[in-house]
Design an enzyme around this catalytic site. Structure first.
Site, PDB file in Angstrom:
ATOM      1  N   HIS A 245       0.812  -1.219   0.000  1.00 11.98           N
ATOM      2  CA  HIS A 245       0.000   0.000   0.000  1.00 11.98           C
ATOM      3  C   HIS A 245       0.850   1.275   0.000  1.00 11.98           C
ATOM      4  O   HIS A 245       1.901   1.362   0.619  1.00 11.98           O
ATOM      5  CB  HIS A 245      -0.989   0.017   1.173  1.00 11.98           C
ATOM      6  N   ASN A 246       0.339   2.244  -0.782  1.00 20.81           N
ATOM      7  CA  ASN A 246       0.906   3.592  -0.867  1.00 20.81           C
ATOM      8  C   ASN A 246       2.301   3.649  -1.486  1.00 20.81           C
ATOM      9  O   ASN A 246       2.994   4.663  -1.379  1.00 20.81           O
ATOM     10  CB  ASN A 246       0.910   4.272   0.499  1.00 20.81           C
TER      11      ASN A 246
END
Length: 346
Positions: A245-246
């Site tokens: 994620h991210n």
């Protein structure tokens, strides 16, 4: 794969597409691409690696794509250009049976929400599920068994091969290619520990892929915890890659198989990550960084260049000796420091 006999081009036509020089009969027609050793009279072969130069004189190819430096060794008509491999890459799409197929529309077994928007020429295969709010731009091809979650957008000319899964709120740019089994937009690995149990953190962001991105089979790109996971335009991702994620990956970078990138790491533009590379979380890699295969990166890399970690293979007996010495390095360093201090003080 069965060849389409109706697909053929003259050497002159091919030369125009890749800005090559024809030597020999420009009207000679070829109907396929092949290697120097496997090519027949109706094939165009190519020589991009000097290791295969020994096969050039005996090839049965109708024509060969070569660097001008090797032209005199070619026994048949040829296309000359400085980068034969790039020319081969461009011409290969002309013979791809998946390109320029006429859309077969929406299969009768597909489940398409009435609240989805389909552009012109969209094809949806058997047993697909397209949820509400999905937007498929013109000429998208959705292979059999794909799932596209609510409010996902897919750009013009993109292709999903069979059994691709896109969670909700994913944005895919134009001309993307997503191979079978890849999952885009699954939850990132986010949990908080209270001392006894894990508390799940809802992943509220999404995933954004730019134009001309390709994702290999069985790769995963997780959605962001808050903001989006971002994959730039022209990025190429091999099979069995994990992007947490991210993560942010800059335009035109390439990731080979089994790369793993932990959360919130930023990879610059035009970076190359070899097979099995691991990147720890919250790092930044500058533009133009190359990391060789099986390397573990635990610190940010602020300058472009080639980086490696680990050791190459060796005999087991030598490796065992080196492993013992590696554990002794700290004590050796301390002894060396004391020795140098004693020499200075003498």
């Amino acid at each position: 794969m069965k060849r389409d006999a109706s697909t053929s081009y003259t050497l002159g036509e091919l030369a125009e597409r890749i800005d090559a020089r024809v030597v020999g009969d420009a009207n000679l027609r070829v109907s396929g691409l092949s290697t120097l050793t496997d090519a027949g009279p109706s094939d165009l072969a190519f020589l991009a690696n000097r290791a295969y130069l020994k096969y050039l004189a005996t090839t049965r190819a109708g024509a060969v794509l070569v660097n001008p430096a090797h032209g005199d060794s070619c026994p048949c008509p040829r296309l000359e250009l400085d980068n034969p491999y790039l020319g081969y890459a461009k011409l290969s799409r002309l013979f791809d049976p998946l390109v320029n197929q006429v859309s077969r529309g929406v299969h009768s077994t597909a489940v398409v929400s009435p609240e989805a928007t389909l552009g012109e020429g969209v094809e949806i295969g058997a047993h697909c599920v397209i949820e509400a709010g999905v937007v498929l731009a013109d000429d998208c091809v959705i292979g059999a068994g794909c799932f596209i979650g609510a409010d996902t957008t897919i750009g013009r000319g993109s292709r999903l091969h069979a059994n691709v899964t896109l969670y909700h709120g994913v944005i895919i740019g134009e001309r993307a290619i997503l191979h079978s089994g890849c999952v885009i937009g699954g939850d990132g690995f986010g949990f908080a520990h209270d001392g006894k149990h894990w508390e799940k953190i809802a992943q509220l962001g999404g995933v954004t892929l730019g134009d001309d991105v390709e994702v290999g089979s069985c790769s995963s790109i997780d959605r962001g915890a808050l903001g989006d996971t971002q994959i730039g335009s022209g990025v190429k991702i091999d099979s069995q890659v994990q992007i947490a994620h991210n993560v942010q990956i800059g335009d035109h970078s390439a990731l080979a198989g089994c790369v793993g990138i932990a959360g919130s790491t930023k990879v610059g533009r035009h970076c190359l990550l070899g097979g099995g590379v691991g990147l720890s979380g919250h790092l930044t890699l500058a533009d133009g960084v190359q990391v060789t295969g099986m390397s573990l990166v635990t610190n940010s890399i602020p300058e472009p260049g080639v980086y490696s970690s680990g050791t190459g293979s060796m005999s087991n007996s030598q490796w065992r000796k080196n492993a013992v010495r590696f554990k002794q390095l700290d004590e050796i360093a301390k002894r060396l420091t004391r020795l140098e201090r004693n020499i200075r003080d003498a």
